[in-house]
Design a protein around this motif. Structure first.
Motif, short mmCIF file in Angstrom:
data_model
loop_
_atom_site.label_atom_id
_atom_site.label_comp_id
_atom_site.label_asym_id
_atom_site.label_seq_id
_atom_site.Cartn_x
_atom_site.Cartn_y
_atom_site.Cartn_z
N ASN A 93 27.02 0.49 -13.03
CA ASN A 93 28.43 0.28 -12.67
C ASN A 93 29.26 -0.13 -13.88
N GLY A 94 28.96 0.49 -15.03
CA GLY A 94 29.73 0.25 -16.24
C GLY A 94 29.28 -0.95 -17.05
N GLN A 95 28.28 -1.71 -16.59
CA GLN A 95 27.80 -2.89 -17.30
C GLN A 95 26.40 -2.61 -17.85
N TYR A 96 26.19 -3.04 -19.12
CA TYR A 96 24.89 -2.82 -19.74
C TYR A 96 23.82 -3.65 -19.02
N ARG A 97 22.65 -3.07 -18.88
CA ARG A 97 21.53 -3.72 -18.22
C ARG A 97 20.30 -3.58 -19.12
N GLN A 98 19.62 -4.70 -19.36
CA GLN A 98 18.44 -4.66 -20.20
C GLN A 98 17.32 -3.93 -19.47
N LEU A 99 16.61 -3.07 -20.20
CA LEU A 99 15.59 -2.22 -19.60
C LEU A 99 14.20 -2.68 -20.01
N ASP A 100 13.35 -2.86 -19.00
CA ASP A 100 11.92 -3.09 -19.22
C ASP A 100 11.21 -1.87 -18.67
N ALA A 101 10.77 -0.98 -19.58
CA ALA A 101 10.20 0.30 -19.16
C ALA A 101 8.94 0.14 -18.33
N SER A 102 8.29 -1.02 -18.41
CA SER A 102 7.04 -1.22 -17.65
C SER A 102 7.30 -1.58 -16.20
N LYS A 103 8.54 -1.88 -15.84
CA LYS A 103 8.86 -2.28 -14.48
C LYS A 103 9.98 -1.41 -13.92
#
Length: 1005
Positions: A661-671
């Protein structure tokens, strides 16, 4: 935007050393998203992202986008470095020293600036450096600081002899893990055992010859372990720690950064980033080459960051970021030295004399001889100002066809060649010599003439009178001799097609249109003709390339038609050659194209890939070892076909960012990514982190529920909007222009929570509500059945009341009086007959009352008895007629349903009739699957009957039998689900006499 710089060293007036090949930079600035053009630091994290410190903050670059990180921390970033664990240390001038991860999240606050206290030392954390032991070093006023990040301790080290207001202490660790500090006073080495720094070069040095006050400003190490030190206006210094000896090399300006870079030739040179541009030092020759172009633009290089794993060099400057791809590249550029020829100049023709020596025909002045191995140039000017068209080797001598005549190189000078031609001008296009030692001279607009190569006398090979019409209306561009000795010409024939050959046996010039289908030609304008493998001929022109066999028959399967090949960026084809693998190389106005005739696949190479310009329509030469030379303005491109033929391994794909929704979100590729119902607008960006030209990398993706791939071409993002709740899997792949795809694809799992009305508890409530509704319907049905039973009961009661109404005491009393009158008047027989009919009537009424429905014939029998009794009581003043449709005789009808209406007709209509005999008619028939019963009398009518039913007191009498019958008819509709009704009308509407009763009943069997 590409930026190219010429680096030259003048040696003589007509012999010079050219630049190091392929110094081609890509410039990135605020126009490309960089926060500020003033770059103060560059580093690479463990994932491969490039981090740039600027005056307006810190940003991360993934090859596509500059993303400012962290977004919540503004201000200038003066220094940055990468720690051994992959995190970053960065100094915000107004905030302090922080540790951040690769996603730009602040992990640790190492130290904060304290501007309000009296100690100025804790206000500065400059020149950050991380050693191999995990220590973080920084410079402050007159001292250096070591941060033990593991134990969260800080140590201060004063540097002897330095200015306490200076921050110019810089750090370096060599391959033996020795830590060095250099500043404006000297060079220092860290003594780990004594935990202090000792001076190596400078006033405090133990070695007297090294007690020199040298202001150092940059440092690096070569493969031998020697240190190279840049200075402030004191040149370049090489220091050997083993011998404790130095060597000086003169270099102008302040050297702010330095690094050893592998050049296109594979040799390692020392790059010096100076306050006046870029300088390259050759350690072997000890020569220095300076970028005059950078100096002219006032570009100062503050940092050189080398990434040898990716063959990349990044230059931080005051004008943005410069990217250079180091190492041996497939496409190299060599620029012409402006000291030997006036620029701008275009290389119009290229020929070779040895594998390393090339001759370049120029658009003015003359011809350049270039030695690729030594990079030396030599100019051979024409006798007069001329434009080179083509160069040719004729009997071991170089000939030049120009717009001012033919020239031949002899004794290092060009001399004019005077021929007895029929041409009206000296605008020559090309000259060649054939196997018969004949000289073929092509004029730009007046055709072809042949000479004896030895005597230079004209030869007549065809009928000039017949050929004259061709020479006057067409233009001629190229000619060549094939392996079998045939001469082929590329020209422009507006009225035909410009492919011609010389028919030796018939001694005539013959158009190839004479023996080829005209639709097979790519056009009528041909620029060049060359020979291919197996006797093939290659004609390039406007519209594509025609391939013919040795006899000149066009091969449409191998020809390249611009009208059908969308990958051919331009239909104006000039340079044409076939490599040793059978692949065609075509020079066009929009880049260099490689065409595989077997697969019809076309690859395009442009400025982005290293060409000096996209216009590849001038000099063009392919050597025997598959090296293409392309003439450009002010330079030449060298294209290694062998390197381009071997595709590089596809790099690993990385998810660069995720936005919800236009806001950056930290990504954990393992989850998996867990999202709320409203978080259904997603944006994923990705990169290969090899920082190659964006046009070289293609992407595709597929989402759960879709088997086919969605091609993104060169777009590095996926936007997913208005997603429904559920579990999703997004798969992304990267590939190249040859349609190769990386099997190491990236998969992202994410789920969108359902809305409240999609949850399990809501569905349970919905099921419960449905069950409740079904139960309600069930209860409603039970109620309906109960009401139906109630109606049945009421009907039975109505039947009973009807029976009672028919057999009311008044009717019985009247019947008894009639019998009594018969007896008193001595009429026993009449009394007996009347009594018998009466008893039969009573018996039938009682029998029928036990059943709900009876046959119509039984109802008519009962009704006839009743009417006969009423006729006798009325002394036969009326008669009756009953008509029954035979088809309805076996149909069913409720008992005594007609009797009340017959009774009303007799008692209230016929009984009071005084004007003639009365008549009662009963008709029963079937119509439209309905039972129609009509009771008609010619009595006094309803109006007079209503009057007679009113007594002296004004009271009206209500017929109980009619009311009960009406209720019975209504109950029929409820019981059998079919309409039941009756209608009463006047027989004579005008006189208001007579009555007609019509019953519309369901037809029951």
């Amino acid at each position: 935007m590409l930026l190219r710089y010429l680096v030259i060293l003048c040696l003589a007036s007509n012999v010079v050393l050219g630049q190091t090949p392929d110094l081609t930079f890509q410039k990135l600035s605020t126009k490309d998203g960089l926060p500020s053009n003033f770059v103060s630091g560059i580093t690479t994290d463990s994932k491969g992202y490039l981090w740039i410190a600027t005056r307006l903050g810190l940003c991360r670059y993934d090859g596509y986008t500059f993303r400012k990180m962290p977004e919540t921390l503004p201000g200038a970033v003066s220094s940055i470095c990468t720690l051994p664990n992959g995190t970053l240390a960065a100094n915000w001038s107004r905030s302090g020293l922080f540790i951040i991860d690769s996603e730009g999240q602040i992990k640790t606050t190492v130290d904060s600036v304290q501007f309000k206290d009296a100690d100025p030392v804790n206000d500065h954390f400059e020149n950050l450096f991380a050693d191999s032991q995990g220590n973080l070093w920084s410079s402050s006023l007159g001292l250096v600081r070591r941060h033990d990040l593991t134990h969260r301790k800080r140590y201060h080290y004063p540097i002897s002899g330095t200015n306490h207001t200076s921050e110019a202490n810089h750090f370096f660790e060599d391959k033996q893990h020795r830590l060095w500090i250099y500043n404006e006073v000297g060079l220092y080495q860290f003594d780990k055992q004594r935990n202090r720094f000792r001076c190596v070069i400078g006033p405090g040095a133990l070695n007297k010859p090294l007690r020199l006050p040298i202001p150092f400003s940059a440092i690096t190490e070569d493969n031998t372990g020697c240190l190279w030190l840049g200075t402030q206006n004191s040149g370049l210094i090489r220091y050997d720690p083993r011998q404790e000896a130095i060597q000086r090399y003169p270099v102008a300006g302040t050297i702010q950064s330095m690094a050893f870079i592998v050049g296109p030739s594979g040799t390692s040179n020392l790059w010096l980033g100076c306050d006046n541009g870029l300088t390259i030092f050759h350690p072997i020759t000890k020569s220095v080459i300076t970028s005059n172009e950078l100096t002219k633009q006032g570009i100062r290089i503050s940092q050189i960051h080398s990434d040898p794993h990716k063959n990349l060099v990044w230059l931080g400057t005051n004008e943005g970021l410069l990217q250079f791809r180091s190492g041996a590249t497939a496409i190299q550029t060599v620029l012409l030295p402006d000291s030997i020829v006036k620029l701008p100049v275009t290389i119009k023709s290229i020929v070779s004399s040895t594998p390393d020596t090339y001759w370049l025909g120029l658009s003015h002045t003359g011809v350049l001889q270039w030695n690729r191995k030594t990079n030396y140039f030599r100019l051979f000017p024409f006798p007069n100002e001329s434009v080179s068209a083509t160069l040719s080797w004729i009997n071991s001598k170089l000939w030049a066809a120009t717009d001012r005549g033919l020239f031949r190189l002899e004794n290092d000078r060009f001399h004019r060649v005077n021929l007895q031609t029929r041409f009206s001008s000296n605008s020559f296009q090309k000259v060649i010599i054939d196997k018969h030692n004949r000289l073929w001279v092509l004029h730009r607009s007046e055709g072809l003439q042949v000479f004896d190569a030895k005597t230079l006398r004209p030869l007549t090979l065809w009928n000039e009178q017949k050929a004259l019409s061709l020479w006057q209306t067409n233009s001629y561009h190229d000619l060549t001799e094939s392996a079998d000795g045939k001469i082929w010409i590329a020209a422009w024939y507006p009225k035909s097609f410009g492919m011609i050959w010389y028919n030796e046996s018939e001694r005539r010039l013959q158009e190839m249109a004479d023996f080829n289908v005209h639709t097979f030609f790519v056009g009528d304008y041909f620029n060049q003709v060359s020979t291919g493998k197996n006797g093939k001929l290659l004609f390039s022109g406007g519209g594509g390339v025609n391939i013919t066999n040795a006899k000149g028959i066009i091969d449409t399967a191998q020809s390249v038609y611009a009208r059908s090949e969308s990958s051919l960026a331009s239909d104006f084809c000039v340079g044409i050659a076939e490599d040793n693998e059978g692949e065609l190389w075509i020079g066009t106005g929009e880049g260099l194209h490689a065409y595989k005739t077997q697969t019809k696949q076309i690859r395009r190479f442009t400025e982005v890939d290293g060409l000096l310009a996209d216009d590849v329509t001038n000099g063009f030469l392919m050597t025997d070892n598959d090296l293409i030379l392309i003439g450009q303005q002010n330079g030449i491109n060298l294209v290694s076909v062998a390197q381009l033929r071997q595709p590089a391994p596809l790099p690993q794909l990385t998810i660069s960012s995720v936005q919800v929704n236009g806001q950056y979100r930290q990504l954990d590729a393992s989850k998996p990514i867990a999202l709320a119902k409203h978080e259904n607008d997603l944006r994923f960006t990705f990169t290969t982190l090899n920082f190659s030209p964006n046009s070289a990398t293609h992407f595709r993706y597929k989402l759960t529920g879709h088997e086919n791939w969605f091609n993104l071409n060169t777009t590095n993002e996926v936007n997913l909007t208005n997603l429904k709740s559920g579990d999703y899997t997004l798969t992304i792949q990267n590939g190249d222009v040859t349609n190769r795809w990386n099997p190491r694809q990236v998969t992202i799992h994410f789920s969108i929570a359902p809305a409240w009305y999609e949850t399990g508890w809501f569905r349970s409530l919905l099921v419960l509500a449905l069950l409740s509704t079904l139960y309600g319907f069930y209860r409603l049905r039970i109620g309906q059945e109960r009401r139906r039973s109630e109606l049945t009961r009421q009907r039975a009661e109505a039947e009973t009341r009807a029976l009672r109404a028919q057999m009311n005491p008044h009717f019985i009393f009247n019947c008894m009086n009639t019998i009594d009158a018969y007896i008193l008047t001595n009429r026993p027989d009449d009394a007996s007959i009347f009594l018998q009919k009466f008893s039969r009537l009573v018996r039938q009424v009682l029998e029928n009352s036990r059943e709900t429905l009876i046959p119509i014939e039984r109802e008519i029998e009962t009704l006839a008895l009743y009417i006969e009794l009423e006729e006798e009581r009325a002394d036969h003043r009326f008669g009756h007629r009953i008509t029954v449709d035979p088809d309805t005789a076996n149909k069913l009808i409720p008992p005594l349903i007609l009797q009340p209406f017959v009774e009303n007709a007799i008692l209230h209509g016929l009984r009071h009739k005084m004007d003639g005999p009365g008549h009662l008619s009963i008709t029963i028939e079937q119509h439209n699957n309905r039972l129609i019963c009509i009771i008609e009398d010619n009595g006094i009518g309803r109006t007079k009957a209503e009057f007679l039913k009113t007594d002296v007191a004004g009271r009206r009498f209500q017929s109980l039998g009619s009311t009960v019958t009406s209720e019975r008819i209504d109950s029929l509709q409820a019981m059998f689900g079919s309409e039941a009704s009756y209608l009463i009308t006047d027989q004579n509407p005008i006189a208001k006499t007579g009555t007609i009763v019509t019953l519309n009943l369901p037809l029951l069997s």
